[in-house]
Design a protein around this motif. Structure first.
Motif, PDB file in Angstrom:
ATOM      1  N   ALA A 144     -20.535  -2.575 -38.365  1.00  0.00           N
ATOM      2  CA  ALA A 144     -21.412  -4.048 -38.150  1.00  0.00           C
ATOM      3  C   ALA A 144     -21.699  -4.826 -39.634  1.00  0.00           C
ATOM      4  O   ALA A 144     -21.271  -5.759 -39.661  1.00  0.00           O
ATOM      5  CB  ALA A 144     -21.910  -3.969 -37.177  1.00  0.00           C
ATOM      6  N   ILE A 145     -22.550  -3.880 -40.198  1.00  0.00           N
ATOM      7  CA  ILE A 145     -23.566  -4.185 -41.493  1.00  0.00           C
ATOM      8  C   ILE A 145     -21.927  -4.687 -41.862  1.00  0.00           C
ATOM      9  O   ILE A 145     -21.881  -5.723 -43.695  1.00  0.00           O
ATOM     10  CB  ILE A 145     -24.013  -2.724 -41.713  1.00  0.00           C
ATOM     11  CG1 ILE A 145     -24.789  -2.521 -41.069  1.00  0.00           C
ATOM     12  CG2 ILE A 145     -23.779  -3.267 -43.385  1.00  0.00           C
ATOM     13  CD1 ILE A 145     -26.052  -1.734 -41.321  1.00  0.00           C
TER      14      ILE A 145
ATOM     15  N   PHE B 257     -11.540  -3.257 -36.030  1.00  0.00           N
ATOM     16  CA  PHE B 257     -11.691  -3.347 -34.567  1.00  0.00           C
ATOM     17  C   PHE B 257     -12.649  -4.802 -33.858  1.00  0.00           C
ATOM     18  O   PHE B 257     -12.780  -6.033 -33.060  1.00  0.00           O
ATOM     19  CB  PHE B 257     -12.103  -2.704 -33.142  1.00  0.00           C
ATOM     20  CG  PHE B 257     -12.270  -2.758 -31.630  1.00  0.00           C
ATOM     21  CD1 PHE B 257     -10.641  -3.043 -30.854  1.00  0.00           C
ATOM     22  CD2 PHE B 257     -13.359  -2.757 -31.254  1.00  0.00           C
ATOM     23  CE1 PHE B 257     -10.712  -2.571 -29.734  1.00  0.00           C
ATOM     24  CE2 PHE B 257     -12.729  -3.229 -29.553  1.00  0.00           C
ATOM     25  CZ  PHE B 257     -11.639  -3.655 -28.714  1.00  0.00           C
ATOM     26  N   PHE B 258     -13.424  -4.968 -34.558  1.00  0.00           N
ATOM     27  CA  PHE B 258     -14.660  -6.305 -34.782  1.00  0.00           C
ATOM     28  C   PHE B 258     -13.887  -7.535 -34.765  1.00  0.00           C
ATOM     29  O   PHE B 258     -14.190  -8.371 -34.457  1.00  0.00           O
ATOM     30  CB  PHE B 258     -15.896  -4.973 -35.144  1.00  0.00           C
ATOM     31  CG  PHE B 258     -17.319  -5.361 -34.786  1.00  0.00           C
ATOM     32  CD1 PHE B 258     -16.434  -4.118 -33.414  1.00  0.00           C
ATOM     33  CD2 PHE B 258     -18.468  -4.566 -35.193  1.00  0.00           C
ATOM     34  CE1 PHE B 258     -17.498  -3.567 -33.014  1.00  0.00           C
ATOM     35  CE2 PHE B 258     -19.101  -3.553 -34.313  1.00  0.00           C
ATOM     36  CZ  PHE B 258     -19.335  -3.340 -33.038  1.00  0.00           C
ATOM     37  N   PRO B 259     -13.724  -7.047 -36.248  1.00  0.00           N
ATOM     38  CA  PRO B 259     -12.916  -8.792 -36.332  1.00  0.00           C
ATOM     39  C   PRO B 259     -12.319  -9.368 -35.511  1.00  0.00           C
ATOM     40  O   PRO B 259     -11.956 -10.371 -35.891  1.00  0.00           O
ATOM     41  CB  PRO B 259     -12.233  -8.418 -38.080  1.00  0.00           C
ATOM     42  CG  PRO B 259     -12.847  -7.279 -38.602  1.00  0.00           C
ATOM     43  CD  PRO B 259     -13.487  -6.473 -37.147  1.00  0.00           C
ATOM     44  N   LEU B 260     -11.079  -8.265 -35.089  1.00  0.00           N
ATOM     45  CA  LEU B 260      -9.872  -9.230 -34.459  1.00  0.00           C
ATOM     46  C   LEU B 260     -10.772 -10.462 -33.108  1.00  0.00           C
ATOM     47  O   LEU B 260     -10.121 -10.907 -32.451  1.00  0.00           O
ATOM     48  CB  LEU B 260      -9.299  -7.795 -33.911  1.00  0.00           C
ATOM     49  CG  LEU B 260      -8.616  -6.935 -34.474  1.00  0.00           C
ATOM     50  CD1 LEU B 260      -8.311  -6.044 -33.873  1.00  0.00           C
ATOM     51  CD2 LEU B 260      -7.909  -7.782 -34.851  1.00  0.00           C
TER      52      LEU B 260
ATOM     53  N   PHE C   6     -22.915  -9.656 -32.954  1.00  0.00           N
ATOM     54  CA  PHE C   6     -22.373  -7.746 -32.476  1.00  0.00           C
ATOM     55  C   PHE C   6     -23.127  -7.298 -31.632  1.00  0.00           C
ATOM     56  O   PHE C   6     -22.587  -6.163 -30.997  1.00  0.00           O
ATOM     57  CB  PHE C   6     -22.826  -7.523 -34.124  1.00  0.00           C
ATOM     58  CG  PHE C   6     -21.885  -7.541 -35.601  1.00  0.00           C
ATOM     59  CD1 PHE C   6     -20.578  -6.938 -35.232  1.00  0.00           C
ATOM     60  CD2 PHE C   6     -22.279  -8.558 -36.373  1.00  0.00           C
ATOM     61  CE1 PHE C   6     -19.845  -7.883 -37.173  1.00  0.00           C
ATOM     62  CE2 PHE C   6     -21.322  -8.511 -37.321  1.00  0.00           C
ATOM     63  CZ  PHE C   6     -20.203  -8.641 -37.570  1.00  0.00           C
ATOM     64  N   LEU C   7     -24.231  -7.949 -31.211  1.00  0.00           N
ATOM     65  CA  LEU C   7     -25.041  -7.160 -30.249  1.00  0.00           C
ATOM     66  C   LEU C   7     -24.453  -6.895 -28.717  1.00  0.00           C
ATOM     67  O   LEU C   7     -24.178  -6.320 -27.778  1.00  0.00           O
ATOM     68  CB  LEU C   7     -26.069  -8.128 -30.083  1.00  0.00           C
ATOM     69  CG  LEU C   7     -27.530  -7.293 -31.704  1.00  0.00           C
ATOM     70  CD1 LEU C   7     -28.672  -7.778 -31.434  1.00  0.00           C
ATOM     71  CD2 LEU C   7     -27.031  -5.681 -31.359  1.00  0.00           C
ATOM     72  N   ALA C   8     -24.194  -8.582 -28.853  1.00  0.00           N
ATOM     73  CA  ALA C   8     -23.342  -8.271 -27.812  1.00  0.00           C
ATOM     74  C   ALA C   8     -21.808  -7.673 -26.937  1.00  0.00           C
ATOM     75  O   ALA C   8     -21.476  -7.403 -26.370  1.00  0.00           O
ATOM     76  CB  ALA C   8     -23.037 -10.467 -27.522  1.00  0.00           C
ATOM     77  N   MET C   9     -21.314  -7.574 -28.875  1.00  0.00           N
ATOM     78  CA  MET C   9     -20.194  -7.158 -28.486  1.00  0.00           C
ATOM     79  C   MET C   9     -20.512  -5.450 -28.618  1.00  0.00           C
ATOM     80  O   MET C   9     -19.493  -5.064 -28.220  1.00  0.00           O
ATOM     81  CB  MET C   9     -19.330  -7.211 -29.683  1.00  0.00           C
ATOM     82  CG  MET C   9     -18.755  -8.433 -30.237  1.00  0.00           C
ATOM     83  SD  MET C   9     -17.823  -8.001 -31.586  1.00  0.00           S
ATOM     84  CE  MET C   9     -16.248  -7.888 -30.952  1.00  0.00           C
TER      85      MET C   9
END
Length: 211
Positions: free
Chosen positions: A65-66, A138-141, A154-157
């Motif tokens: 996430a950082i 994965f995160f950016p998608l 990011f906390l919610a994801m």
């Protein structure tokens, strides 16, 4: 549900859950670690390893996430490019699963034989060098840059992914490791599951690039 999570910067919560579930059900180091701990130490050992896996995932998600947040802040155009790379990476993983001859995910779990069940789950997750790369892709998608809310997104994801992991890990422990081990040792079933997941990931990557 989608509308609520979209206010937090997540494009599609249901797709995030679906993709997470697909990755979880694939036999891997974490799955075999949980089964081993449950088989040797019962429910307490199994749930301890589940918590260890979840903590390891949380550390890797935080590190990823950082990096993703830095890209989003520095250059939104570059972040868009990372989204396409992430979709391509998922399609690449899908191809590997689709054409893989066998699964070697149990090795890592058996190599870490010392320490408590919680420690085993934690270390098994951390020693996988591909995990942080996966989360980076994965995160950016699932992030909408227009309504992105920083750490809250990011906390919610992370909460969604951790919840899926907790439910899946608990099922592994509660359903009994004997049946799960037999299922994992059935090469035909394992191969079918791997190929089905590969097709899903390839289609998912293509869908994301056409949105």
């Amino acid at each position: 549900m989608n509308a609520f999570f979209h206010t937090l910067g997540i494009t599609d919560a249901w797709q995030l859950i679906a993709a997470t579930v697909v990755f979880l059900v694939l036999p891997g180091a974490g799955t075999f670690c949980i089964l081993t701990c449950a088989g040797k130490a019962g429910l307490r050992g199994g749930f301890a390893s589940v918590l260890g896996v979840m903590l390891g995932d949380a550390v890797l998600m935080f590190l990823a996430a950082i990096g993703v947040a830095a890209l989003l802040t520095a250059n939104p155009l570059v972040f868009k490019g990372v989204q396409y790379l992430g979709a391509a990476y998922l399609a690449f993983l899908g191809c590997k699963l689709l054409f893989a001859k066998k699964n070697g995910g149990a090795g890592t779990a058996s190599e870490i034989a010392s320490g408590g069940n919680f420690t085993r789950g934690f270390l098994v997750t951390l020693v996988n060098p591909k995990s942080i790369i996966f989360y980076m892709a994965f995160f950016p998608l699932f992030i909408d840059p227009a309504v992105h809310r920083g750490s809250l997104t990011f906390l919610a994801m992370g909460a969604i992914i951790s919840s899926c992991t907790l439910i899946y890990g608990s099922l592994l422990v509660l359903l009994g490791n004997t049946a799960a081990k037999r299922l994992g040792q059935n090469r035909r079933i394992a191969a079918f599951a791997s190929r089905a997941a590969g097709i899903f990931l390839i289609g998912f990557g293509i869908k994301l690039t056409t949105n």
